[in-house]
Design an enzyme around this catalytic site. Structure first.
Site, PDB file in Angstrom:
ATOM      1  N   HIS A 176      27.412  43.681  40.907  1.00  0.00           N
ATOM      2  CA  HIS A 176      28.814  43.285  39.915  1.00  0.00           C
ATOM      3  C   HIS A 176      28.208  43.422  38.478  1.00  0.00           C
ATOM      4  CE1 HIS A 176      28.574  41.018  43.931  1.00  0.00           C
ATOM      5  NE2 HIS A 176      29.836  41.849  43.812  1.00  0.00           N
ATOM      6  N   SER A 192      36.419  41.620  46.936  1.00  0.00           N
ATOM      7  CA  SER A 192      37.562  42.038  46.347  1.00  0.00           C
ATOM      8  C   SER A 192      38.192  43.556  47.350  1.00  0.00           C
ATOM      9  CB  SER A 192      37.384  42.362  44.914  1.00  0.00           C
ATOM     10  OG  SER A 192      38.515  43.002  44.357  1.00  0.00           O
ATOM     11  N   GLU A 234      32.341  40.760  38.467  1.00  0.00           N
ATOM     12  CA  GLU A 234      32.285  42.001  37.605  1.00  0.00           C
ATOM     13  C   GLU A 234      33.131  42.061  36.311  1.00  0.00           C
ATOM     14  OE1 GLU A 234      33.621  45.750  39.656  1.00  0.00           O
ATOM     15  OE2 GLU A 234      34.229  46.418  37.982  1.00  0.00           O
ATOM     16  N   THR A 271      36.555  47.700  39.232  1.00  0.00           N
ATOM     17  CA  THR A 271      36.499  48.997  39.990  1.00  0.00           C
ATOM     18  C   THR A 271      37.077  48.914  41.415  1.00  0.00           C
ATOM     19  OG1 THR A 271      34.214  48.034  40.925  1.00  0.00           O
ATOM     20  CG2 THR A 271      34.199  49.438  39.107  1.00  0.00           C
TER      21      THR A 271
HETATM   22  S1  SF4 Z   1      32.589  49.386  45.085  1.00  0.00           S
HETATM   23 FE1  SF4 Z   1      32.213  51.018  43.769  1.00  0.00          FE
HETATM   24  S2  SF4 Z   1      31.576  49.995  41.822  1.00  0.00           S
HETATM   25 FE2  SF4 Z   1      31.401  48.630  43.511  1.00  0.00          FE
HETATM   26  S3  SF4 Z   1      29.243  48.905  44.185  1.00  0.00           S
HETATM   27 FE3  SF4 Z   1      30.573  50.477  45.386  1.00  0.00          FE
HETATM   28  S4  SF4 Z   1      30.543  52.221  44.270  1.00  0.00           S
HETATM   29 FE4  SF4 Z   1      29.923  50.758  42.881  1.00  0.00          FE
END
Ligand code: SF4
Length: 307
Positions: free
Chosen positions: A74, A224, A126, A165
């Site tokens: 994160h 999340s 994050e 993200t």
């Molecule tokens: S969910 Fe998206 S931002 Fe999170 S680790 Fe995976 S690719 Fe990366």
């Protein structure tokens, strides 16, 4: 009973990279290995790492000098990295490159005194890491449509937005539209930082929920992206999120002939295989895989850890 396994599901490129980093570090360095946070938000993985010599501590000052620290996928604040080097820690950064990209955007905004609205959960690791890229000003946080409608900013002519993200693609577009209407000069630094894996899994669960009677999402409630999959599935079907087959309740099968299965970006496929083995006790099943989109992205390991 029919089972529909949707694709893509499970590990994204960022999680694969983070797991490969910790696996290599565990095989090379003396235990314990320290982490600032759970490597990824999945209980199975976190418990596995703890059993294999990983210690999680939020306070860098608790880590003995000279130890090895792995940064979670994160990301973290600039201060935490500086503190780690001050303590003479060997640092391996498992921050997802897509989160790193947001850090560069945040640093650019910080350096150029552009105020930032971060769309996301201010308590999520994050977002804390992204906030930690600023030292000139504190970013504004918008969590909901309500926040977007009422947020007041000092200078709407020098303003940008970034997003977490792993948000809901459906809600976030609405929030972005409100911000764009209210602040016509707002800069889209990252356009939209919701990552490809979040986007693909949400599109996939949306389709899955419309063709099945029950959706089971494999994931942990600390995740999340898992919670967003549940939120979307529940709008269109009966849906539950579980860590593994032990949490499955037989009564969920009432009036169900087709079960849809998916998993969050940090959930190992092993947990789905265990479930399928388990569900077979309730009768014959047919398994079908439905591909909504294909993924090919992968990230390189840091040079020092390459085999
Ligand atoms: S969910 Fe998206 S931002 Fe999170 S680790 Fe995976 S690719 Fe990366």
């Amino acid at each position: 009973m029919n089972i529909v396994l949707v694709k893509p599901r499970g590990f994204c490129a960022g999680v694969v990279r983070a797991i490969n980093i910790i696996k290599r570090v565990l095989s090379i360095y003396k235990l314990p290995i320290y982490m600032n946070h759970e490597l990824v938000h999945n209980n199975y993985i976190v418990n596995f790492l703890k059993k294999n010599g990983v210690v999680i501590t939020k306070n860098i000052n608790n880590i003995p000098e000279g130890s090895v620290l792995v940064i979670s996928a994160h990301g973290v604040s600039k201060n935490m990295i500086n503190d780690a080097y001050k303590r003479n820690l060997t640092v391996f950064d498992a921050t997802c490159p897509l989160v790193k990209k947001i850090h560069y955007q945040a640093s650019y905004a910080n350096k150029n005194n552009i105020d930032t609205i971060i769309i996301g959960n201010p308590k999520h690791q994050e977002v804390l890491g992204t906030i930690g890229q600023y030292n000139n000003a504190t970013p504004y946080i918008v969590e909901s449509l309500h926040d977007a409608n009422y947020i007041q900013v000092k200078n709407s002519n020098k303003l940008c937005f970034l997003t977490q993200t792993t948000l809901s693609i459906f809600n976030t577009y609405k929030i972005i539209n409100v911000l764009k209407n209210r602040f016509p000069n707002i800069i889209e630094l990252g356009k939209n930082n919701i990552c490809y894996a979040t986007d693909n899994r949400q599109q996939a669960v949306y389709k899955l929920a419309r063709i099945t009677d029950l959706v089971i999402i494999f994931g942990s409630n600390i995740s999340s992206n898992a919670n967003k999959l549940l939120e979307i599935a529940r709008k269109h079907s009966k849906a539950y999120m579980i860590d593994n087959f032990l949490y499955f309740k037989k009564q969920w099968l009432n009036n169900v002939s087709t079960i849809g299965i998916t998993s969050s970006a940090s959930t190992p496929e092993l947990l789905i295989r265990q479930f399928i083995k388990y569900i077979k006790q309730y009768g014959n099943i047919t398994i079908k895989e439905v591909t909504v989109s294909k993924e090919t992205l992968s990230f390189k390991l840091p040079k020092i850890l390459k085999i």
